[in-house]
Design a protein around this motif. Structure first.
Motif, PDB file in Angstrom:
ATOM      1  N   ARG A   1      11.890 -16.094   0.848  1.00 60.50           N
ATOM      2  CA  ARG A   1      10.768 -16.334   1.748  1.00 60.50           C
ATOM      3  C   ARG A   1      11.100 -15.894   3.177  1.00 60.50           C
ATOM      4  NH1 ARG A   1       6.799 -20.678   0.088  1.00 60.50           N
ATOM      5  NH2 ARG A   1       6.533 -21.036   2.323  1.00 60.50           N
ATOM      6  N   PRO A   2      10.119 -15.407   3.944  1.00 65.47           N
ATOM      7  CA  PRO A   2      10.392 -15.050   5.347  1.00 65.47           C
ATOM      8  C   PRO A   2      10.832 -16.247   6.183  1.00 65.47           C
ATOM      9  CG  PRO A   2       8.023 -14.958   4.850  1.00 65.47           C
ATOM     10  CD  PRO A   2       8.736 -15.093   3.540  1.00 65.47           C
ATOM     11  N   GLU A   3      10.387 -17.454   5.804  1.00 59.04           N
ATOM     12  CA  GLU A   3      10.805 -18.646   6.546  1.00 59.04           C
ATOM     13  C   GLU A   3      12.303 -18.913   6.387  1.00 59.04           C
ATOM     14  OE1 GLU A   3       6.537 -19.540   5.078  1.00 59.04           O
ATOM     15  OE2 GLU A   3       8.345 -18.526   4.343  1.00 59.04           O
ATOM     16  N   PHE A   4      12.893 -18.423   5.287  1.00 60.86           N
ATOM     17  CA  PHE A   4      14.338 -18.527   5.111  1.00 60.86           C
ATOM     18  C   PHE A   4      15.048 -17.807   6.255  1.00 60.86           C
ATOM     19  CE2 PHE A   4      18.366 -16.759   3.734  1.00 60.86           C
ATOM     20  CZ  PHE A   4      18.996 -17.823   3.103  1.00 60.86           C
ATOM     21  N   VAL A   5      14.548 -16.646   6.616  1.00 49.59           N
ATOM     22  CA  VAL A   5      15.143 -15.866   7.713  1.00 49.59           C
ATOM     23  C   VAL A   5      15.009 -16.622   9.029  1.00 49.59           C
ATOM     24  CG1 VAL A   5      15.092 -13.669   8.952  1.00 49.59           C
ATOM     25  CG2 VAL A   5      14.635 -13.727   6.489  1.00 49.59           C
ATOM     26  N   ASP A   6      13.829 -17.195   9.282  1.00 47.22           N
ATOM     27  CA  ASP A   6      13.631 -17.980  10.509  1.00 47.22           C
ATOM     28  C   ASP A   6      14.638 -19.128  10.592  1.00 47.22           C
ATOM     29  OD1 ASP A   6      11.391 -16.417  11.129  1.00 47.22           O
ATOM     30  OD2 ASP A   6      10.005 -17.799  10.154  1.00 47.22           O
ATOM     31  N   TYR A   7      14.752 -19.855   9.495  1.00 50.47           N
ATOM     32  CA  TYR A   7      15.559 -21.074   9.494  1.00 50.47           C
ATOM     33  C   TYR A   7      17.031 -20.775   9.721  1.00 50.47           C
ATOM     34  CZ  TYR A   7      17.582 -25.467   7.807  1.00 50.47           C
ATOM     35  OH  TYR A   7      18.294 -26.634   7.693  1.00 50.47           O
TER      36      TYR A   7
END
Length: 619
Positions: free
Chosen positions: A185-191
């Protein structure tokens, strides 16, 4: 000893004097019962082959006084259940003796024999649980798992639709499929970009905007590529070039003297605080003053054009490069130490290559135990809430892991996976240990370190704010930091997407966001405070979101079925349906509200859930 030395004419040290090469403690490990005593024996092995009994000369310290105490003669008394350790110090060498005492539970062996297992994590955890007689909590529900794994892996809540779809899915492999999905998920990169930005101190307080942006882009690109951790570390430690173009070079804009560079490198990538050895031999570890200055001398030739003496001056542009000359003088000796990694081979003074290349190769070598174990421990603590070593960035020998065999095998696993952190994360998430319920049983409620259950903890400041915004369906506006040079309000970003720790947010500051000024996990706080309570009651973060037009409350006002309102709130905030009692209480409150006060009643309903322990905690 002193009398014999004086009688011999007080001879000075000689170059050929035997040197201690090993400190051995017996018994190294022992299984005890509460109330037992155990005498330790300390043997010092010397370079000429002889061994001395150093029991009476050694210094002893108990690592966990709740488990064991020790007197000045090395006599150990078992105080309570758990796993403890005794640190033994002699002639600047340290060694450890480990003791284990079971809890006062009577658990049949078949309870542990029948425990489900998924991988080596479960094998090692279950083994310790059996040793300590700690029966684990059962597997968590699907509702608990979906919320937990979203928050731990990508830092956001599942939507109501995602949670409901997962819980209703009858497939037996749905947890594995969800884990694999979240890792992409792109949120994985954010986190994880945010997590490594904490570690590497990205803040407008210490970097100018263009440099900060370049450093952030380097970290984010590395996470997005799933760059192996050893490669990521090498690129930072050996970084050169413009701090506006080579983002990793900003590591050396933040640390501008060899000592600071050495201390930050050791802390960030090996979990070692070596600064005590700057003035004298480390009082708690094996590191000597000579080793400190040998390590720091690896950085003595790092130079920067445009340094300007102040990292906050001008546009922050620095060009980092390695010179071919220059040494760091050790004050106590008045001369430099040969440049060498900790426990590594020295580099000749006349070698003209970049010393940091040698350091980077040694640092990331699988033979360097500190490097791999440190990143394993950091990742482990993210998912389990408690590190195998606590604190997570304190990897000294005198601070042992709660499960040494597990930490060692996890480190070997990461090496075998070529430092692919996603592989480690997937293995952790798939383990039965991770998927245990957070509720305690009568027999494991005293456990705080051995993973008989999932440990509940409050959400981090950024995750909590983003979760609140998500459920309320109202984004948060942020004020740029004072050093950013920007005046426009930051709109449309989640807290976990902010590069600069200087970005102004009363909520984030109140709930423990780190300032990113020192390389230490201790900067982040999850301690409760009256400020937090008052802000939830009267502050403009939660209340303003509930009062906003276009948010979840406004949408609920258009719904005529009160059961749907309550059901949607619980699924979006808690990833579960309301209990019969909760549903009945909610329906009663909404039914009792006058028509002209219905919005206030819905706001109160949302506020009660969003300020609850269940919402604010990971469990």
């Amino acid at each position: 000893m002193l009398a014999e030395w004086i009688a011999a004419g007080a001879p000075p040290p000689r170059e050929d004097d035997p040197q201690i090469v090993q400190l051995e403690v017996l018994p190294g490990t022992s299984q005890q019962m509460v109330g037992n005593t155990q005498q330790l024996v300390v043997l010092a092995h010397f370079s000429d082959g002889h061994t001395e009994d150093a029991t009476r000369w050694a210094k002893y310290t108990s690592v966990d006084s709740n488990v064991a105490s020790v007197d000045e003669r090395g006599r150990v008394k078992i105080i309570g259940p758990g796993k403890g350790a005794i640190k033994v110090w002699y002639l600047n060498f340290n060694s450890m003796a480990f003791v284990a005492a079971p809890f006062a539970n009577q658990v049949a062996p078949e309870v542990f024999a029948e425990l489900p297992r998924r991988n080596f994590i479960d094998d090692h955890v279950n083994s310790v649980l059996q040793q300590l007689q700690l029966p684990p909590s059962p597997r968590c529900s699907d509702a608990a798992f979906v919320r937990r794994v979203f928050l731990d892996t990508i830092g956001v809540l599942p939507t109501a639709e995602e949670a409901q779809a997962f819980v209703s899915d009858p497939a037996t492999d749905k947890r594995d499929r969800l884990i694999d999905h979240l890792l992409t998920r792109p949120e994985f990169v954010d986190y994880w970009t945010y997590r490594w930005s904490d570690l590497l101190l990205l803040s407008g307080e210490r970097l100018r905007p263009a440099a900060l942006e370049a450093y952030y882009k380097f970290i984010r690109s590395s996470v997005e590529q799933n760059k192996p951790w050893d490669q990521f570390a090498r690129e930072i430690v050996a970084a050169s070039g413009s701090t506006h173009e080579s983002g990793a070079a900003n590591f050396y804009a933040l640390n501008q003297d060899p000592e600071g560079m050495a201390e930050t490198t050791a802390q960030a990538f090996m979990g070692l605080s070596i600064n005590c050895a700057k003035c004298h031999n480390h009082p708690l570890e094996k590191w000597t003053n000579d080793q400190y200055y040998g390590f720091a001398n690896l950085f003595s030739r790092v130079r920067a054009k445009g340094w300007g003496g102040d990292y906050r001056s001008g546009d922050g542009l620095r060009v980092i490069y390695s010179d071919t000359q220059g040494e760091l003088i050790q004050p106590s000796r008045g001369k430099p130490q040969p440049p060498r990694p900790l426990d590594g081979e020295a580099i000749p003074f006349d070698a003209t290559g970049d010393r940091r290349e040698v350091l980077a190769a040694w640092l990331t070598s699988p033979e360097n135990p500190y490097f791999t174990r440190t990143i394993v421990n950091r990742v482990w603590a993210n998912f389990y809430g408690v590190g195998l070593v606590e604190a997570v960035d304190d990897m000294r020998i005198s601070n042992p892991a709660s499960n040494e065999e597990l930490l060692q095998e996890a480190a070997e696993f990461l090496v075998a996976q070529k430092y692919d952190l996603k592989s480690l994360m997937r293995t952790i998430l798939q383990s039965e240990t991770y998927q245990r319920d957070s509720s305690t049983t009568e027999q494991n409620k005293a456990d705080e370190r051995f993973y008989s259950r999932y440990y509940s903890r409050r959400l981090s400041a950024e995750v909590l704010l983003d979760a609140t915004s998500q459920v309320a369906a109202v984004t948060t506006d942020f004020t740029p930091g004072p050093t950013s040079g920007k005046k426009d309000v930051i709109k449309g970003k989640r807290a976990l997407q902010l590069p600069d720790a200087e970005t102004v947010s009363y909520f984030l500051s109140s709930f423990g966001r780190p300032a990113r000024l020192i390389t230490c996990d201790c900067e982040r706080s999850d301690e409760p405070s009256m400020t937090q309570v008052l802000h939830l009651y009267n502050g403009d973060t939660l209340n303003a979101k509930l009062q906003a037009e276009g948010g979840s409350v406004a949408e609920a006002m258009r719904e005529t079925d009160d059961k749907i309102i309550i059901d949607r709130l619980f699924w979006s905030a808690l990833a579960r349906s309301p209990s019969d009692h909760e549903l009945e209480a909610g329906l009663k409150e909404l039914a009792a509200a006058p028509a002209d006060d219905r919005r206030a009643a819905i706001e109160d309903l949302y506020w009660s859930v969003l300020s609850s322990r269940e919402f604010m905690y990971q469990h």
